[in-house]
Design an enzyme around this catalytic site. Structure first.
Site, PDB file in Angstrom:
ATOM      1  CG  HIS A 242      -1.738  -1.150   1.470  1.00 33.31           C
ATOM      2  ND1 HIS A 242      -2.920  -1.358   0.791  1.00 33.31           N
ATOM      3  CD2 HIS A 242      -1.600  -2.214   2.308  1.00 33.31           C
ATOM      4  CE1 HIS A 242      -3.463  -2.478   1.207  1.00 33.31           C
ATOM      5  NE2 HIS A 242      -2.688  -3.021   2.118  1.00 33.31           N
TER       6      HIS A 242
HETATM    7  C1  BDR Z   1      -3.007   0.614   5.427  1.00 36.55           C
HETATM    8  O1  BDR Z   1      -3.159   0.079   6.737  1.00 36.55           O
HETATM    9  C2  BDR Z   1      -1.934  -0.329   7.264  1.00 36.55           C
HETATM   10  O2  BDR Z   1      -2.058  -1.585   7.828  1.00 36.55           O
HETATM   11  C3  BDR Z   1      -0.933  -0.260   6.137  1.00 36.55           C
HETATM   12  O3  BDR Z   1       0.325   0.134   6.619  1.00 36.55           O
HETATM   13  C4  BDR Z   1      -1.519   0.748   5.197  1.00 36.55           C
HETATM   14  O4  BDR Z   1      -1.110   2.062   5.530  1.00 36.55           O
HETATM   15  C5  BDR Z   1      -3.731  -0.282   4.446  1.00 36.55           C
HETATM   16  O5  BDR Z   1      -5.084  -0.353   4.740  1.00 36.55           O
END
Ligand code: BDR
Ligand code: CA
Length: 312
Positions: A242
């Site tokens: 992400h």
């Molecule tokens: C987001 O949530 C976190 O667990 C990850 O680092 C990312 O920023 C994804 O939903």
């Protein structure tokens, strides 16, 4: 042009890769500082992890600050089930020796925006938006001085990953997200719709491992760790990476496609709390407030990531 940024983060293995990408890209990116926020794990761990990552990259001069330790109104929800007990589970890394700055992260954000020329600093939130919303509320004069906020959060077509309706970063602090989305600051959003197209395949993870560098090996091990959860959850061939999408966008905006639309945050409903209601189809007259990304050239993204991580 070289962009000055503040990374606001809750590391998190994917936050870690995003920070490494920024530190490995000095031609395009000048990291003024890193502010930690409570999110994937509580603040004492996220600020510690941020320092571990800077040390791994050999960038011990980057100032790291601790910000807010809890969402504006709600109790903190964490994600150890994804990221492990420390938030950075996977490889063993030494305790950090570089200091944590004394100044509060929110004060650093405010001071930096007041000090630097107006329109020259971009904020890059990779976690819940508590620090950014607190800064905007406490110092409304900074809003017109922010060049852009490029954040990872939300979802429209993919809907939710922490509840059926909400993405983690927005769900943890929907009140903060609402403040940011209503701030009038130029916003670029990397939602799950896009990050779920940037999957770490076995081949891509191997490229990191085969770099023959310590950092490459760490990135491969982190990815192996959080992949186990996502592969099982989604039945996909890899896990979404992400947060690095935020930094990649600053370097290669041409890899991303989105729409400038209205995005509102659900802050009331128990059922859909933290939902990012994006008017993708333009069915309302609500004014556009965010460029909501929908597509990424995944191989271009991974090529950039491997080329830059190999430098460290
Ligand atoms: C987001 O949530 C976190 O667990 C990850 O680092 C990312 O920023 C994804 O939903
Ligand atoms: Ca994150």
């Amino acid at each position: 042009m070289r962009r000055k940024i503040i990374i606001d983060t809750d590391p998190g293995q994917d936050d870690a890769v995003a920070i490494l990408l920024a530190l490995a890209s000095p031609e395009e990116i000048d990291v003024l500082g890193i502010t930690a926020v409570a999110g994937n794990v509580p603040l004492p761990l996220t600020q510690r992890n941020a320092r571990i990552i800077c040390e791994l990259a050999g960038h011990t001069h980057i100032p790291v600050f601790a910000g807010c330790d809890a969402p504006l109104e709600r109790r903190l929800v964490t994600a150890e089930h994804v990221h492990g007990k420390t938030g950075l589970d996977g490889p063993q890394l030494p305790d950090p020796t570089m200091p944590l700055q004394d100044q509060h992260g929110v004060d650093f954000i405010i001071e930096t925006l007041r000090r630097e020329p107006s329109g020259s600093v971009t904020l890059c939130p990779l976690g819940p938006l508590t620090n950014i919303a607190t800064a905007l509320t406490r110092a409304p004069d900074i809003a017109p001085r922010i060049q852009e906020i490029v954040l990872m959060g939300g979802a429209y077509f993919e809907v939710g990953n922490i509840t059926p309706a909400a993405e983690f970063n927005i769900y943890v602090d929907p009140q903060a997200a609402e403040i940011v989305f209503k701030s009038g600051v130029p916003l670029t959003v990397m939602p799950l719709d896009l990050t779920h197209k940037a999957l770490t395949t076995a081949e891509r993870v191997e490229t990191f491992r085969k770099m023959g560098t310590h950092v490459g090996q760490m990135v491969a091990e982190w990815t192996d760790f959080f992949e186990r959860f996502d592969k099982e959850k989604y039945g996909s061939e890899g896990a979404p990476l992400h947060d690095p999408c935020v930094i990649a966008y600053l370097i290669r905006p041409d890899l991303f496609k989105g729409r400038f639309v209205n995005v509102e945050i659900e802050t009331q409903s128990e059922l859909t709390l933290g939902m990012t209601v994006a008017d993708w189809w333009g069915v309302t007259n609500r004014p556009a407030n965010a460029t909501f990304m929908g597509d990424v050239d995944a191989s271009g993204f991974f090529q950039l990531l491997t080329e830059r991580i190999a430098r460290l």
